[in-house]
Design an enzyme around this catalytic site. Structure first.
Site, PDB file in Angstrom:
ATOM      1  N   ARG A   1      -5.735   2.983  -0.243  1.00  0.00           N
ATOM      2  CA  ARG A   1      -5.238   2.596   1.078  1.00  0.00           C
ATOM      3  C   ARG A   1      -6.310   1.840   1.857  1.00  0.00           C
ATOM      4  NH1 ARG A   1      -2.061   6.885   4.909  1.00  0.00           N
ATOM      5  NH2 ARG A   1      -1.732   5.618   6.775  1.00  0.00           N
TER       6      ARG A   1
ATOM      7  N   GLU B   1      -0.052  -2.187  -3.254  1.00  0.00           N
ATOM      8  CA  GLU B   1       0.448  -0.858  -3.571  1.00  0.00           C
ATOM      9  C   GLU B   1      -0.702   0.109  -3.342  1.00  0.00           C
ATOM     10  OE1 GLU B   1       1.186   1.918  -7.284  1.00  0.00           O
ATOM     11  OE2 GLU B   1       1.929  -0.126  -7.593  1.00  0.00           O
TER      12      GLU B   1
ATOM     13  N   CYS C   1       0.254   6.436  -9.797  1.00  0.00           N
ATOM     14  CA  CYS C   1       0.661   6.224  -8.406  1.00  0.00           C
ATOM     15  C   CYS C   1       1.926   6.989  -8.052  1.00  0.00           C
ATOM     16  CB  CYS C   1       0.832   4.731  -8.133  1.00  0.00           C
ATOM     17  SG  CYS C   1       1.581   3.828  -9.477  1.00  0.00           S
TER      18      CYS C   1
END
Length: 525
Positions: free
Chosen positions: A241, A263, A300
């Site tokens: 992030r 992503e 993920c």
């Protein structure tokens, strides 16, 4: 072989700050010194990509598809060297990497077949109406075209399928975009082998050398320079992030802002409904642990959150999960940095007030091995502590015990955006599932029932994306043929003479496309 080179178009060079690959299973450093690309090389690669754009973006579907297929063939031709190199750089087992190579070449070939269909061009024609009253209508023709050169960042957790020739590169090539790849520093030998396979495909298909460049490097400056380069028009990124949002800020601050398709963070909630728990609590507990610990949890879509109605049936699930997890052997994590971050994340959960440790995997023997962890809390505690909703990248998950279906819905409603959500449903759960689905659909990009989120299929219908922060743009996907749309934009031609129109819009339809004419699909003969 690989020698630590930077590949810019058809050329290769060495220089810049050296860095080395580290085998995470042993801590051993590679014998090869890899070269870090410099800002000057970023500029050169972007210039070549810009020079290649016109010829590459206007290739016929057949020619572009043949290029993608050649890349796939060249990757297969590397043989065992590719798998052996990736094993040494990532600690991942042979079977996992062989499967990932299959996925990588499979998605290249899927994009090739889709490119040949041509419907992604969305060729649309509204013919002129010169006699229309009170005003005539112009001849209007629309088609999708590439946005321009694309920067792709290799991911740490998929050294093949989300890296140099992974989904971002494949979809960008399919859309007609030259690509400049920032290779991941954790697996530079693997990246260079694949980059050479692409470079060879560019040459053998007679394409402009600027269609592809490979810039390896360690640190953040290289990536920042690539995103800031004015000739780069979009970015594909898979990672943290913090990394994704940093690139977004750079892209937004340019004189010409560009999209970053990042992503990033996701904890992928699994919702256990009462009917499912009543009939298969033990089986779900074991299956959950299998999904949680697969690949040391470095996916993920790892199930990092479980939401369920408290009671004896949930206790059965917890007992089965605890038993399965207590025997889980720690697996090598991809890098020392990822392992250290995992340990910090687990420590924060162990020390959180109102959070109980349900079970841990077996003690780790050797470096960079992640000991699995499963925690439990109640909905009120979860709502009061934002740390509990943060992604811990690895085999760690938190169970939230809820007192009612309404509390389960409220818990889902309070979550950030996610890649996936899973509903485990059984007899009698239909009404509760229907209550949850509208809230889930606002939070995620993919909803599963009676499965587990790890294992993403590369297909036409797949969505691997979701609301922020799972991705930077919830309207997009990084997996499946829809991923091409990130790198396309519509262009309308008004009253342009037929000879000057791009082939998809010409009257003769030379590429034999299905087109939408006056709102109706017309299939080419």
């Amino acid at each position: 072989m690989f020698n630590g080179a930077i590949l810019i178009g058809a050329s290769e060079r060495q220089g810049g700050e050296p860095f080395f690959a580290i085998n995470p299973a042993t801590g051993a450093r590679s014998d090869v010194a890899f070269s870090s690309a410099t800002p000057a090389e970023v500029e050169e690669a972007a210039g070549l990509a810009d020079a290649a754009f016109e010829s590459f973006s206007t290739l016929s579907p057949d020619a572009r598809a043949a290029f993608l297929e050649t890349v796939a063939d060249n990757i297969v031709a590397i043989g065992d060297l590719l798998i052996d190199t990736a094993m040494a750089e990532t600690g991942l087992p042979r079977a996992r990497l062989e499967g990932e190579r299959g996925r990588t070449v499979g998605q290249l070939r899927l994009f090739a077949s889709y490119v040949r269909l041509g419907d992604w061009l969305d060729a649309t024609i509204d013919v002129a109406l010169p006699d229309r009253q009170p005003l005539p209508r112009a001849d209007l023709r629309r088609v999708n075209q590439s946005v321009g050169p694309v920067a792709v960042f290799g991911a740490s957790n998929f050294p093949l399928a989300f890296s140099v020739a992974g989904g971002d590169t494949a979809s960008a090539f399919a859309a007609g975009s030259p690509v400049v790849v920032k290779g991941h520093s954790a697996h530079p030998g693997t990246g260079e082998l694949v980059a050479r396979a692409i470079q060879a495909a560019v040459k053998s298909r007679g394409l402009h050398e600027g269609v592809f460049s490979y810039l390896p490097g360690n640190g953040n400056a290289l990536g920042a320079a690539l995103v800031a380069e004015p000739r780069i028009k979009a970015v594909g990124f898979t990672g943290s992030r913090g990394g994704g949002t940093a690139l977004m800020k750079i892209a937004a601050g340019r004189a010409e802002p560009i999209p970053v398709y990042a992503e990033m963070s996701s904890i992928n909630p699994v919702v256990l409904l009462p009917g499912a728990l009543a009939h298969r609590a033990e089986a779900m507990g074991a299956a959950f642990v299998g999904s949680l610990t697969m690949g040391s949890g470095q996916f993920c879509t790892n199930p990092g959150l479980v939401i369920a109605l408290d009671g004896p049936d949930l206790d059965r699930f917890v007992a089965a999960a605890a038993e399965a997890l207590s025997g889980a052997q720690p697996q090598v994590m991809l890098t020392p940095g990822i392992h250290a971050a995992y340990e910090r994340g687990v420590a924060a959960l162990v020390g959180a007030q109102g959070v109980a440790t349900v079970a841990r995997g077996t003690e780790a023997e050797g470096g960079n091995r992640g000991q699995a962890a499963f925690f439990a809390t109640d909905a009120a505690t979860f709502r009061s502590n934002p740390v509990l909703a943060e992604e811990v990248f690895g085999s760690s998950s938190v169970l939230i015990r809820c007192s009612s279906i309404e509390e389960m819905v409220a818990t889902v409603a309070g979550l950030e955006g996610q890649l996936t959500a899973t509903l485990q449903i059984g007899a009698g759960d239909e009404a509760d599932a229907a209550t949850l689905l509208p809230t889930l659909s606002r939070k995620v990009g993919r909803i599963l029932t009676n499965g587990w989120p790890t294992g993403v299929e590369v297909t036409h219908a797949m969505v691997h994306g979701g609301p922020f922060p799972s991705t930077s743009d919830g309207r997009s996907t990084s997996v499946g043929t829809l991923a091409m749309m990130r790198f396309l934009r519509p262009v309308c031609y008004q009253d342009v003479p037929d000879a000057l129109l791009p082939p998809p819009l010409q009257a003769a339809n030379p590429w034999g496309l299905t087109r939408r004419v006056e709102g109706r699909l017309e299939v080419a003969a």
